[in-house]
Design a protein around this motif. Structure first.
Motif, PDB file in Angstrom:
ATOM      1  N   LEU B 183      24.801  18.679 -47.539  1.00  0.00           N
ATOM      2  CA  LEU B 183      25.180  19.864 -47.180  1.00  0.00           C
ATOM      3  C   LEU B 183      24.728  20.387 -45.993  1.00  0.00           C
ATOM      4  CD1 LEU B 183      25.133  21.291 -50.635  1.00  0.00           C
ATOM      5  CD2 LEU B 183      27.240  20.696 -49.288  1.00  0.00           C
ATOM      6  N   ASN B 184      23.616  19.844 -45.629  1.00  0.00           N
ATOM      7  CA  ASN B 184      22.665  20.621 -44.334  1.00  0.00           C
ATOM      8  C   ASN B 184      22.945  19.663 -43.022  1.00  0.00           C
ATOM      9  OD1 ASN B 184      21.527  23.205 -45.102  1.00  0.00           O
ATOM     10  ND2 ASN B 184      20.602  21.838 -46.901  1.00  0.00           N
ATOM     11  N   VAL B 185      23.541  18.448 -43.350  1.00  0.00           N
ATOM     12  CA  VAL B 185      24.042  17.921 -42.151  1.00  0.00           C
ATOM     13  C   VAL B 185      25.190  18.485 -41.607  1.00  0.00           C
ATOM     14  CG1 VAL B 185      24.432  15.682 -41.112  1.00  0.00           C
ATOM     15  CG2 VAL B 185      22.639  15.842 -42.560  1.00  0.00           C
ATOM     16  N   LEU B 186      26.021  18.906 -42.598  1.00  0.00           N
ATOM     17  CA  LEU B 186      27.446  19.158 -42.130  1.00  0.00           C
ATOM     18  C   LEU B 186      27.460  20.342 -41.276  1.00  0.00           C
ATOM     19  CD1 LEU B 186      28.914  19.563 -45.738  1.00  0.00           C
ATOM     20  CD2 LEU B 186      30.015  18.245 -43.746  1.00  0.00           C
ATOM     21  N   PRO B 187      26.504  21.436 -41.050  1.00  0.00           N
ATOM     22  CA  PRO B 187      26.582  22.489 -39.992  1.00  0.00           C
ATOM     23  C   PRO B 187      26.405  21.977 -38.690  1.00  0.00           C
ATOM     24  CG  PRO B 187      25.536  23.581 -41.813  1.00  0.00           C
ATOM     25  CD  PRO B 187      25.715  21.922 -42.098  1.00  0.00           C
ATOM     26  N   VAL B 188      25.633  20.897 -38.574  1.00  0.00           N
ATOM     27  CA  VAL B 188      25.186  20.245 -37.320  1.00  0.00           C
ATOM     28  C   VAL B 188      26.460  19.409 -36.981  1.00  0.00           C
ATOM     29  CG1 VAL B 188      23.860  18.523 -36.155  1.00  0.00           C
ATOM     30  CG2 VAL B 188      22.969  19.986 -37.870  1.00  0.00           C
ATOM     31  N   VAL B 189      27.131  18.887 -37.921  1.00  0.00           N
ATOM     32  CA  VAL B 189      28.379  18.045 -37.379  1.00  0.00           C
ATOM     33  C   VAL B 189      29.448  18.766 -36.744  1.00  0.00           C
ATOM     34  CG1 VAL B 189      30.062  16.410 -38.325  1.00  0.00           C
ATOM     35  CG2 VAL B 189      27.651  16.305 -39.054  1.00  0.00           C
ATOM     36  N   MET B 190      29.321  20.227 -37.807  1.00  0.00           N
ATOM     37  CA  MET B 190      30.494  21.071 -37.110  1.00  0.00           C
ATOM     38  C   MET B 190      30.422  21.549 -35.905  1.00  0.00           C
ATOM     39  SD  MET B 190      30.984  23.074 -40.744  1.00  0.00           S
ATOM     40  CE  MET B 190      30.328  24.443 -40.089  1.00  0.00           C
ATOM     41  N   ILE B 191      29.115  21.818 -35.535  1.00  0.00           N
ATOM     42  CA  ILE B 191      29.060  22.274 -34.028  1.00  0.00           C
ATOM     43  C   ILE B 191      29.107  21.427 -32.954  1.00  0.00           C
ATOM     44  CG2 ILE B 191      26.401  22.527 -33.778  1.00  0.00           C
ATOM     45  CD1 ILE B 191      26.854  25.358 -33.285  1.00  0.00           C
ATOM     46  N   ALA B 192      28.497  20.262 -33.270  1.00  0.00           N
ATOM     47  CA  ALA B 192      28.566  19.081 -32.409  1.00  0.00           C
ATOM     48  C   ALA B 192      30.041  18.459 -32.431  1.00  0.00           C
ATOM     49  CB  ALA B 192      27.585  17.983 -32.792  1.00  0.00           C
ATOM     50  N   GLY B 193      30.964  18.795 -33.259  1.00  0.00           N
ATOM     51  CA  GLY B 193      32.073  18.075 -33.358  1.00  0.00           C
ATOM     52  C   GLY B 193      32.345  16.483 -33.405  1.00  0.00           C
ATOM     53  N   SER B 194      31.048  15.857 -33.937  1.00  0.00           N
ATOM     54  CA  SER B 194      30.879  14.515 -34.278  1.00  0.00           C
ATOM     55  C   SER B 194      29.911  14.170 -35.072  1.00  0.00           C
ATOM     56  CB  SER B 194      30.878  13.987 -32.763  1.00  0.00           C
ATOM     57  OG  SER B 194      30.258  12.552 -32.826  1.00  0.00           O
ATOM     58  N   MET B 195      29.951  12.856 -35.442  1.00  0.00           N
ATOM     59  CA  MET B 195      28.947  12.433 -36.531  1.00  0.00           C
ATOM     60  C   MET B 195      28.055  11.355 -35.771  1.00  0.00           C
ATOM     61  SD  MET B 195      30.683  11.740 -40.299  1.00  0.00           S
ATOM     62  CE  MET B 195      31.981  11.510 -40.095  1.00  0.00           C
ATOM     63  N   GLY B 196      28.599  11.120 -34.542  1.00  0.00           N
ATOM     64  CA  GLY B 196      27.607   9.985 -33.554  1.00  0.00           C
ATOM     65  C   GLY B 196      26.237  10.901 -33.248  1.00  0.00           C
ATOM     66  N   LEU B 197      25.281  10.227 -33.328  1.00  0.00           N
ATOM     67  CA  LEU B 197      23.894  10.617 -32.940  1.00  0.00           C
ATOM     68  C   LEU B 197      23.844  11.225 -31.597  1.00  0.00           C
ATOM     69  CD1 LEU B 197      21.565   8.604 -35.371  1.00  0.00           C
ATOM     70  CD2 LEU B 197      22.247  11.056 -35.518  1.00  0.00           C
ATOM     71  N   THR B 198      24.250   9.959 -30.616  1.00  0.00           N
ATOM     72  CA  THR B 198      24.304  10.260 -29.239  1.00  0.00           C
ATOM     73  C   THR B 198      25.079  11.725 -28.880  1.00  0.00           C
ATOM     74  OG1 THR B 198      24.309   7.840 -29.233  1.00  0.00           O
ATOM     75  CG2 THR B 198      24.460   9.033 -27.122  1.00  0.00           C
ATOM     76  N   ASP B 199      26.255  11.721 -29.517  1.00  0.00           N
ATOM     77  CA  ASP B 199      27.018  13.120 -29.071  1.00  0.00           C
ATOM     78  C   ASP B 199      26.296  14.336 -29.615  1.00  0.00           C
ATOM     79  OD1 ASP B 199      28.803  11.215 -28.151  1.00  0.00           O
ATOM     80  OD2 ASP B 199      30.344  11.428 -30.158  1.00  0.00           O
ATOM     81  N   ILE B 200      25.485  14.201 -30.789  1.00  0.00           N
ATOM     82  CA  ILE B 200      25.054  15.389 -31.486  1.00  0.00           C
ATOM     83  C   ILE B 200      23.776  15.691 -30.178  1.00  0.00           C
ATOM     84  CG2 ILE B 200      23.249  16.231 -33.115  1.00  0.00           C
ATOM     85  CD1 ILE B 200      25.021  14.614 -35.117  1.00  0.00           C
ATOM     86  N   ILE B 201      22.886  14.657 -29.759  1.00  0.00           N
ATOM     87  CA  ILE B 201      22.071  14.884 -28.632  1.00  0.00           C
ATOM     88  C   ILE B 201      22.653  15.566 -27.512  1.00  0.00           C
ATOM     89  CG2 ILE B 201      20.347  14.168 -27.326  1.00  0.00           C
ATOM     90  CD1 ILE B 201      19.663  11.952 -29.450  1.00  0.00           C
ATOM     91  N   THR B 202      23.916  14.791 -27.031  1.00  0.00           N
ATOM     92  CA  THR B 202      24.408  15.418 -25.854  1.00  0.00           C
ATOM     93  C   THR B 202      24.578  16.771 -25.800  1.00  0.00           C
ATOM     94  OG1 THR B 202      25.399  13.285 -25.669  1.00  0.00           O
ATOM     95  CG2 THR B 202      26.081  14.617 -24.034  1.00  0.00           C
ATOM     96  N   GLN B 203      25.018  17.539 -27.014  1.00  0.00           N
ATOM     97  CA  GLN B 203      25.351  18.892 -27.135  1.00  0.00           C
ATOM     98  C   GLN B 203      24.075  19.677 -27.258  1.00  0.00           C
ATOM     99  OE1 GLN B 203      28.396  20.308 -28.138  1.00  0.00           O
ATOM    100  NE2 GLN B 203      29.547  18.639 -27.467  1.00  0.00           N
TER     101      GLN B 203
END
Lengths: 118, 417
Positions: B183-203
Motif C-alpha cells: 500500500l505504501n509503494v503505490l503512492p510512489v508508483v502513482m507519482i512516478a507513473g511507472s513501476m520500473g526502478l530506473t524510471d522512479i529514480i529518473t523522476q
C-alpha cells in the motif's frame, strides 16, 4: 522485453548453481559421523512425544484470508497507479470508492474480532 | 562522459565488448555468457556484502550495547567473517532422522536463491542494472515473498515442534506486513507513473525537466511505514519473533547447522540489504546526488538505511506476537489506506502537468508546492492517527486497571472475612 525477463531466469539459475556448489563443497569438506543420538530431533533432550504435524490454530487461517483480500486489492491497484496521471476525476472517485469499501471490510473484520490475537 | 562517474558502466561495456568479440560466431551465446557473468558478479557482490555486514553489524550492535564485539581474528577482528566462513564449511551437518529429507535440504537453497535474485533489478548507476524490468517494484515484492515459502519448508521439513511454531509465526507476520508495504509503494508508483526502478529514480533527478525532489518529501508517512514493514518482512529485531531464542529456541532453523544454516543467514542479510537498497531507491533518490559518483551515492544511502536497521536492533526489545499483529492490522494498514485515499484525491486536485489540467481540470501548481501540500497532509495523518491510537490505548489501559482494582478489592474482602 523478452531479454529483460531472460536475465531473471539466468539470475535464478546462476544463484542456484553458486549456492548448490557451496553446499556440495561444504559436504565434501565437513566430517560425517552420524550416530543415533545425533540424529534425534532437537527439542529438549528427551525423546519427542507425539506427532509434530498436527492441526494449528484457526486464527492463522483468518489472517491469511484477510491478507488474500488485500493482496488482490494491491494487484488491482498497481495498474491504476501506473496510469494515474491520465485518469479523469470520475475514475479516481471510483477508485477511492473501491478503497473505502475495502476499508469498511477491514473495519468489519476488526469488529468481528478476526484481527484479535489472544 | 565523466570517467569516474561512469566507471561501472565503462568497465561493464568493456567486458561485454570482449565477450562479444570472443563469441562473434553466435550472438545468442554471447548474450547468454554476458548475462551469466553479470549474474555471477551480482551474486558475488551480494555474498561479499553479506560477509562484510555480519562483521559490521556485530561491531555496531556491540558498541551500542557497550561491548567490544569481535576483536580476536585479525586486526580489529576484521578477519572474523573469514573465520566464520571456514567454520561453516567444516562443521558437521546433521539431518534429523525424522525430517522430511527433500524439503529439509532444499529450504536453505530456496531462501538464498530468492534473496540473491532480488538484486537483478537494482540500478547501481545510470545504465548499470542487471535488467531494467518495467515491473521492478512488483518484481521485488513478489520475489521477496519467496523467502516465506522457504521458511515454511524449513519449519515443516524439520519435523520439530519449535521449528513448526516458528514457521507458523512467520506466515502470519511476513504475509501480514506485505500489505502495508504494497500500500505504501503505490503512492510512489502513482507519482512516478511507472513501476520500473530506473524510471522512479529518473523522476527524482533534475533530468528532463523533473523537479529533482526525493519522494520522501512527498510521502514521509509512506517512507516510515515502508521502513517498518521492511524490517518486519526481513524478520529483523524488533520483529524477529520467528526465531525468538527465549521462546522457541531458534524458530524455523533449530535443526540446521553448518553450511545450510549459513545459507539461511545469508538469505536474511541479503534480503535486509535489498530492502535498504529499495528504500533508498524509492524514497531517497537512489543513485541521484551531486558531486560524488552515482554508485557511491547509492551505497552511502543504503548504508545509512542499514545503519538505522542495526540501531533499532541494538536498541529495541522484541515485541509480543499480539502487539506485532495489532501494530500491523490495526495501525499500519488503516493508516496506509487513509493515506492512499488522501494522496489520490490531492494528487488529482493539485496537478503539475498543464496538459492534464486542460484534460481533467484541477489546480496547476509547481512540483515544490505539490510536495509541500502532500508533506503537510502526510504529517497531519501521522499525528492524527497517533493521537487516536494513544487515546484508544489510554481507554483500554483504564479498563484493564479498573478490572484489576475490582479484583484486588474482592481479594481484600475475601481475606478480611
Amino acid at each position: 522485453m523478452r531479454t529483460d525477463f531472460a536475465f531473471v531466469g539466468v539470475m535464478l539459475v546462476t544463484a542456484a548453481l553458486l549456492m548448490g556448489v557451496t553446499l556440495i563443497a561444504a559436504s565434501l569438506l565437513r566430517p560425517k559421523k552420524p550416530s543415533k543420538a545425533k540424529l534425534e530431533t532437537y527439542e529438549c533432550g528427551m525423546e519427542t512425544v507425539g506427532d509434530t504435524w498436527v492441526q494449528f490454530r484457526v486464527q492463522y487461517y483468518i489472517l491469511a484470508l484477510v491478507f488474500v483480500l488485500f493482496d488482490i486489492e494491491a494487484i488491482l491497484l498497481f495498474p491504476i497507479a501506473v496510469a494515474f496521471n491520465s485518469l479523469s476525476f470520475f475514475a479516481v472517485a471510483n477508485v477511492i470508492l473501491f478503497i473505502v469499501v475495502l476499508l469498511i471490510a477491514l473495519l468489519y473484520a476488526w469488529r468481528k474480532g478476526a484481527l484479535d490475537w489472544e | 562522459m565523466n570517467v569516474i562517474n561512469d566507471l561501472l558502466k565503462i568497465i561493464g561495456d568493456f567486458i561485454a565488448g570482449i565477450i562479444n568479440s570472443i563469441f562473434s560466431f553466435s550472438p545468442f551465446l554471447a548474450d547468454v555468457v554476458t548475462m551469466g557473468l553479470a549474474a555471477v558478479i551480482l551474486c558475488t557482490f551480494a555474498a561479499l556484502s553479506f560477509m562484510g555486514l555480519t562483521y559490521v553489524e556485530r561491531k555496531v550492535v556491540a558498541r551500542i550495547q557497550d561491548r567490544v564485539g569481535p576483536n580476536q581474528a585479525g586486526p580489529l577482528g576484521l578477519l572474523q567473517p573469514l573465520a566464520d566462513g571456514i567454520k561453516m564449511f567444516t562443521k558437521e551437518d546433521t539431518t534429523p532422522a525424522a525430517a522430511d529429507r527433500w524439503v529439509y535440504n532444499l529450504a536453505p537453497l530456496v531462501i538464498a536463491v530468492f534473496a540473491l535474485t532480488t538484486y537483478a533489478v537494482l540500478p547501481f548507476a545510470p545504465g548499470v542494472v542487471g535488467t531494467n524490468l518495467n515491473v521492478g517494484v512488483f518484481y521485488i515484492i513478489a520475489i521477496g515473498s519467496g523467502s516465506i515459502v522457504a521458511i515454511i519448508m524449513a519449519g515443516w521439513g524439520s519435523n520439530n515442534k519449535y521449528a513448526l511454531l516458528g514457521a507458523f509465526r512467520t506466515v502470519a507476520q511476513l504475509v501480514g506486513y506485505e500489505v502495508p508495504m504494497l500500500l505504501n509503494v503505490l503512492p510512489v508508483v502513482m507519482i512516478a507513473g511507472s513501476m520500473g526502478l530506473t524510471d522512479i529514480i529518473t523522476q527524482q533527478t533534475t533530468l528532463n525537466g523533473n523537479p529533482g525532489i526525493p519522494f520522501i518529501v512527498f510521502f514521509p508517512l509512506s517512507a516510515l511505514v515502508f521502513l517498518i514493514s521492511g524490517i518486519a518482512e526481513t524478520a529483523r529485531s524488533p520483529f524477529d519473533l520467528l526465531e525468538a531464542e527465549s521462546e522457541i529456541v531458534a524458530g524455523f532453523h533449530v535443526e540446521y547447522s553448518g553450511m545450510k544454516f549459513a545459507l539461511f543467514f545469508l538469505g536474511e542479510y541479503v534480503n535486509a540489504l535489498a530492502v535498504a537498497f529499495v528504500f533508498s531507491t524509492l524514497f531517497l533518490g537512489g543513485y541521484a546526488g551531486p558531486v560524488l559518483p552515482p554508485y557511491i551515492w547509492l551505497l552511502l544511502k543504503a548504508a545509512a538505511v542499514f545503519f538505522v536497521f542495526m540501531w533499532l536492533r541494538g536498541t529495541l526489545p522484541r515485541i509480543r506476537v499480539d502487539q506485532m499483529h495489532n501494530m500491523n492490522w490495526k495501525f499500519l494498514v488503516p493508516v496506509s489506506i487513509v493515506h492512499l485515499v488522501v494522496v489520490m484525491a490531492l494528487m488529482k486536485l493539485f496537478v503539475t502537468n498543464p496538459a492534464q489540467v486542460q484534460a481533467n481540470g484541477g489546480i496547476l501548481v509547481t512540483p515544490g508546492v505539490q510536495a509541500a501540500i502532500l508533506f503537510t497532509a502526510s504529517i497531519a495523518i501521522l499525528i492524527g492517527s497517533l493521537v487516536i491510537a494513544a487515546r484508544r490505548a489510554r481507554i483500554m489501559r483504564l479498563q484493564e486497571e479498573a478490572v484489576l482494582e475490582q479484583r484486588r478489592a474482592e481479594n481484600i474482602a475475601a481475606v478480611s472475612v
